[in-house]
Design a protein around this motif. Sequence first.
Motif, PDB file in Angstrom:
ATOM      1  N   TYR A  77       0.840  -1.209   0.000  1.00  0.00           N
ATOM      2  CA  TYR A  77       0.000   0.000   0.000  1.00  0.00           C
ATOM      3  C   TYR A  77       0.874   1.259   0.000  1.00  0.00           C
ATOM      4  CZ  TYR A  77      -2.944   3.754   1.772  1.00  0.00           C
ATOM      5  OH  TYR A  77      -3.576   4.968   1.932  1.00  0.00           O
ATOM      6  N   ILE A  78       1.887   1.261   0.860  1.00  0.00           N
ATOM      7  CA  ILE A  78       2.777   2.426   0.927  1.00  0.00           C
ATOM      8  C   ILE A  78       3.511   2.602  -0.397  1.00  0.00           C
ATOM      9  CG2 ILE A  78       4.825   3.400   2.048  1.00  0.00           C
ATOM     10  CD1 ILE A  78       3.938   1.979   4.625  1.00  0.00           C
ATOM     11  N   GLY A  79       4.021   1.499  -0.946  1.00  0.00           N
ATOM     12  CA  GLY A  79       4.716   1.571  -2.224  1.00  0.00           C
ATOM     13  C   GLY A  79       3.809   2.081  -3.332  1.00  0.00           C
ATOM     14  N   ASN A  80       2.555   1.623  -3.313  1.00  0.00           N
ATOM     15  CA  ASN A  80       1.586   2.077  -4.310  1.00  0.00           C
ATOM     16  C   ASN A  80       1.313   3.576  -4.167  1.00  0.00           C
ATOM     17  OD1 ASN A  80      -0.527   1.285  -6.401  1.00  0.00           O
ATOM     18  ND2 ASN A  80      -1.811   2.266  -4.846  1.00  0.00           N
ATOM     19  N   GLU A  81       1.227   4.044  -2.930  1.00  0.00           N
ATOM     20  CA  GLU A  81       0.976   5.457  -2.684  1.00  0.00           C
ATOM     21  C   GLU A  81       2.157   6.311  -3.151  1.00  0.00           C
ATOM     22  OE1 GLU A  81       0.671   7.209   1.408  1.00  0.00           O
ATOM     23  OE2 GLU A  81      -1.422   7.442   0.793  1.00  0.00           O
ATOM     24  N   VAL A  82       3.375   5.846  -2.898  1.00  0.00           N
ATOM     25  CA  VAL A  82       4.565   6.562  -3.357  1.00  0.00           C
ATOM     26  C   VAL A  82       4.551   6.666  -4.885  1.00  0.00           C
ATOM     27  CG1 VAL A  82       7.083   6.456  -3.551  1.00  0.00           C
ATOM     28  CG2 VAL A  82       5.986   5.967  -1.357  1.00  0.00           C
ATOM     29  N   CYS A  83       4.192   5.570  -5.545  1.00  0.00           N
ATOM     30  CA  CYS A  83       4.112   5.583  -7.011  1.00  0.00           C
ATOM     31  C   CYS A  83       3.040   6.561  -7.493  1.00  0.00           C
ATOM     32  CB  CYS A  83       3.811   4.178  -7.531  1.00  0.00           C
ATOM     33  SG  CYS A  83       5.203   3.029  -7.455  1.00  0.00           S
ATOM     34  N   ASP A  84       1.858   6.490  -6.894  1.00  0.00           N
ATOM     35  CA  ASP A  84       0.749   7.360  -7.317  1.00  0.00           C
ATOM     36  C   ASP A  84       1.120   8.838  -7.217  1.00  0.00           C
ATOM     37  OD1 ASP A  84      -0.897   5.279  -7.975  1.00  0.00           O
ATOM     38  OD2 ASP A  84      -2.116   5.363  -6.153  1.00  0.00           O
ATOM     39  N   ALA A 109      19.827  -1.267   3.032  1.00  0.00           N
ATOM     40  CA  ALA A 109      20.060  -1.582   4.446  1.00  0.00           C
ATOM     41  C   ALA A 109      21.035  -2.739   4.576  1.00  0.00           C
ATOM     42  CB  ALA A 109      18.742  -1.918   5.134  1.00  0.00           C
ATOM     43  N   LYS A 110      20.860  -3.763   3.738  1.00  0.00           N
ATOM     44  CA  LYS A 110      21.765  -4.925   3.746  1.00  0.00           C
ATOM     45  C   LYS A 110      23.190  -4.495   3.404  1.00  0.00           C
ATOM     46  CE  LYS A 110      23.012  -9.322   3.261  1.00  0.00           C
ATOM     47  NZ  LYS A 110      23.070 -10.298   4.366  1.00  0.00           N
ATOM     48  N   ARG A 111      23.310  -3.571   2.438  1.00  0.00           N
ATOM     49  CA  ARG A 111      24.640  -3.106   2.001  1.00  0.00           C
ATOM     50  C   ARG A 111      25.199  -2.012   2.908  1.00  0.00           C
ATOM     51  NH1 ARG A 111      21.613  -2.768  -2.786  1.00  0.00           N
ATOM     52  NH2 ARG A 111      21.663  -0.477  -2.675  1.00  0.00           N
ATOM     53  N   ASN A 112      24.370  -1.541   3.856  1.00  0.00           N
ATOM     54  CA  ASN A 112      24.729  -0.405   4.702  1.00  0.00           C
ATOM     55  C   ASN A 112      25.083   0.821   3.858  1.00  0.00           C
ATOM     56  OD1 ASN A 112      25.040   0.839   7.203  1.00  0.00           O
ATOM     57  ND2 ASN A 112      27.253   0.472   7.219  1.00  0.00           N
ATOM     58  N   ASP A 113      24.259   1.038   2.827  1.00  0.00           N
ATOM     59  CA  ASP A 113      24.432   2.173   1.914  1.00  0.00           C
ATOM     60  C   ASP A 113      23.773   3.397   2.552  1.00  0.00           C
ATOM     61  OD1 ASP A 113      24.531   3.982  -0.138  1.00  0.00           O
ATOM     62  OD2 ASP A 113      23.699   2.643  -1.665  1.00  0.00           O
ATOM     63  N   THR A 114      24.483   4.035   3.469  1.00  0.00           N
ATOM     64  CA  THR A 114      23.913   5.126   4.260  1.00  0.00           C
ATOM     65  C   THR A 114      23.496   6.330   3.416  1.00  0.00           C
ATOM     66  OG1 THR A 114      26.146   5.954   4.719  1.00  0.00           O
ATOM     67  CG2 THR A 114      25.161   4.449   6.340  1.00  0.00           C
ATOM     68  N   LYS A 115      24.216   6.589   2.335  1.00  0.00           N
ATOM     69  CA  LYS A 115      23.861   7.725   1.480  1.00  0.00           C
ATOM     70  C   LYS A 115      22.492   7.536   0.854  1.00  0.00           C
ATOM     71  CE  LYS A 115      25.598  10.575  -2.321  1.00  0.00           C
ATOM     72  NZ  LYS A 115      26.724  10.781  -3.293  1.00  0.00           N
ATOM     73  N   THR A 116      22.245   6.335   0.315  1.00  0.00           N
ATOM     74  CA  THR A 116      20.943   6.035  -0.285  1.00  0.00           C
ATOM     75  C   THR A 116      19.840   6.046   0.762  1.00  0.00           C
ATOM     76  OG1 THR A 116      21.956   4.715  -2.036  1.00  0.00           O
ATOM     77  CG2 THR A 116      19.628   4.315  -1.577  1.00  0.00           C
ATOM     78  N   ILE A 117      20.129   5.459   1.919  1.00  0.00           N
ATOM     79  CA  ILE A 117      19.140   5.423   3.002  1.00  0.00           C
ATOM     80  C   ILE A 117      18.725   6.832   3.397  1.00  0.00           C
ATOM     81  CG2 ILE A 117      18.813   4.849   5.445  1.00  0.00           C
ATOM     82  CD1 ILE A 117      20.658   2.397   4.922  1.00  0.00           C
ATOM     83  N   ASP A 118      19.684   7.714   3.571  1.00  0.00           N
ATOM     84  CA  ASP A 118      19.376   9.104   3.943  1.00  0.00           C
ATOM     85  C   ASP A 118      18.558   9.799   2.853  1.00  0.00           C
ATOM     86  OD1 ASP A 118      20.733   8.788   6.305  1.00  0.00           O
ATOM     87  OD2 ASP A 118      22.597   9.708   5.591  1.00  0.00           O
ATOM     88  N   GLN A 119      18.863   9.534   1.588  1.00  0.00           N
ATOM     89  CA  GLN A 119      18.116  10.135   0.491  1.00  0.00           C
ATOM     90  C   GLN A 119      16.660   9.648   0.486  1.00  0.00           C
ATOM     91  OE1 GLN A 119      20.405   9.045  -2.955  1.00  0.00           O
ATOM     92  NE2 GLN A 119      21.752  10.851  -2.823  1.00  0.00           N
ATOM     93  N   ILE A 166      14.916   8.533   3.081  1.00  0.00           N
ATOM     94  CA  ILE A 166      14.212   9.104   4.232  1.00  0.00           C
ATOM     95  C   ILE A 166      13.824  10.553   3.960  1.00  0.00           C
ATOM     96  CG2 ILE A 166      14.458   9.774   6.663  1.00  0.00           C
ATOM     97  CD1 ILE A 166      16.255   7.275   7.002  1.00  0.00           C
ATOM     98  N   GLU A 167      14.719  11.293   3.335  1.00  0.00           N
ATOM     99  CA  GLU A 167      14.427  12.687   2.992  1.00  0.00           C
ATOM    100  C   GLU A 167      13.301  12.768   1.955  1.00  0.00           C
ATOM    101  OE1 GLU A 167      16.655  16.688   1.187  1.00  0.00           O
ATOM    102  OE2 GLU A 167      17.743  14.802   1.436  1.00  0.00           O
ATOM    103  N   PHE A 168      13.285  11.828   1.017  1.00  0.00           N
ATOM    104  CA  PHE A 168      12.273  11.806  -0.037  1.00  0.00           C
ATOM    105  C   PHE A 168      10.881  11.548   0.539  1.00  0.00           C
ATOM    106  CE2 PHE A 168       9.700   9.511  -3.136  1.00  0.00           C
ATOM    107  CZ  PHE A 168       9.767  10.354  -4.235  1.00  0.00           C
ATOM    108  N   LEU A 169      10.817  10.671   1.571  1.00  0.00           N
ATOM    109  CA  LEU A 169       9.529  10.327   2.189  1.00  0.00           C
ATOM    110  C   LEU A 169       9.104  11.463   3.115  1.00  0.00           C
ATOM    111  CD1 LEU A 169      10.259   6.595   3.073  1.00  0.00           C
ATOM    112  CD2 LEU A 169       8.588   7.391   1.393  1.00  0.00           C
ATOM    113  N   LYS A 170       8.281  12.343   2.650  1.00  0.00           N
ATOM    114  CA  LYS A 170       7.884  13.504   3.435  1.00  0.00           C
ATOM    115  C   LYS A 170       7.014  13.131   4.641  1.00  0.00           C
ATOM    116  CE  LYS A 170       9.802  16.513   0.641  1.00  0.00           C
ATOM    117  NZ  LYS A 170      10.465  15.573  -0.288  1.00  0.00           N
ATOM    118  N   ASP A 171       6.255  12.036   4.510  1.00  0.00           N
ATOM    119  CA  ASP A 171       5.360  11.593   5.581  1.00  0.00           C
ATOM    120  C   ASP A 171       6.197  11.021   6.738  1.00  0.00           C
ATOM    121  OD1 ASP A 171       3.591  10.006   7.237  1.00  0.00           O
ATOM    122  OD2 ASP A 171       2.124  10.090   5.615  1.00  0.00           O
ATOM    123  N   SER A 172       6.065  11.611   7.930  1.00  0.00           N
ATOM    124  CA  SER A 172       6.888  11.181   9.070  1.00  0.00           C
ATOM    125  C   SER A 172       6.604   9.734   9.477  1.00  0.00           C
ATOM    126  CB  SER A 172       6.658  12.114  10.268  1.00  0.00           C
ATOM    127  OG  SER A 172       5.305  12.081  10.684  1.00  0.00           O
TER     128      SER A 172
END
Length: 253
Positions: free
Chosen positions: A175-182, A215-225, A227-233
């Motif tokens: 549902y969340i993924g669908n909402e992000v796409c929409d 998360a598996k790769r510990n790619d902190t740069k992507t993770i931070d991006q 989180i910033e993209f997801l405006k909904d807290s």
Amino acid sequence: MITVSVIGSGNVAQHLIKVFSKTTGIELVQAFARQPESLLHLLPYEKITNDYQKLQKADVYIISVTDNAIAEVSEQLPFKDQLVVHTSGTSAISILDSKNRKGVFYPLQTFSKNKEINFSSVPLCLETEDETDFQVLEKVAQAISEKVYRISSEQRRSLHVAAVFVCNFVNHLYYIGNEVCDKNNVPFEVLHPLIRETAQKIMELSPEEAQTGPAKRNDTKTIDQHIEFLKDSKYQDIYKLLTQSIQDVSKKL
């Protein structure tokens, strides 16, 4: 021929009515519904009752109602020493009234009224207090499914918790993924092949082996991006919690 009566009219009850109605070796004697019209698309009116006193004789009575209503329904049954089972994943066998012989007939699957189910692949988790009753319930189960298991109340409770994680929670993530796409004008169907491959992969690999992603790769740069993209807290919190959980597991491996 084993005779069965289904008590309830919800999703699980309706799917059981459908499969029993077309299964050789099982006779669906009757169904109970507080509102008989809710089952008229499945059964003729004369096979439906809303009066406990008019329940006909059957080898097995299957109570398929909400967990909160199981005890009340089993208390209202007007007969004694019959095999009465419920279909709950979380309620113990002991919740059933002691005037009848107790059992559990739990189909481990997600049921929606408008989605047909192939019962032959549905795991059926059985429990009884008496071995003779188990043999009867096992025959009913084997008539509709190739996957039949003897599962205790405690084991069934753990299965239900696990099922919430792998089914209900996963569906909410869809549902969340669908909402992000929409919100970004991207068709959700673009993700369908990924969803199919992810589901198929877990049939061949363990969850630990199948895990991929930032998360598996510990790619902190992507993770931070992300989180910033997801405006909904709320979605940010879910993302952070799942990311941390994946990282914690990866550290143990």
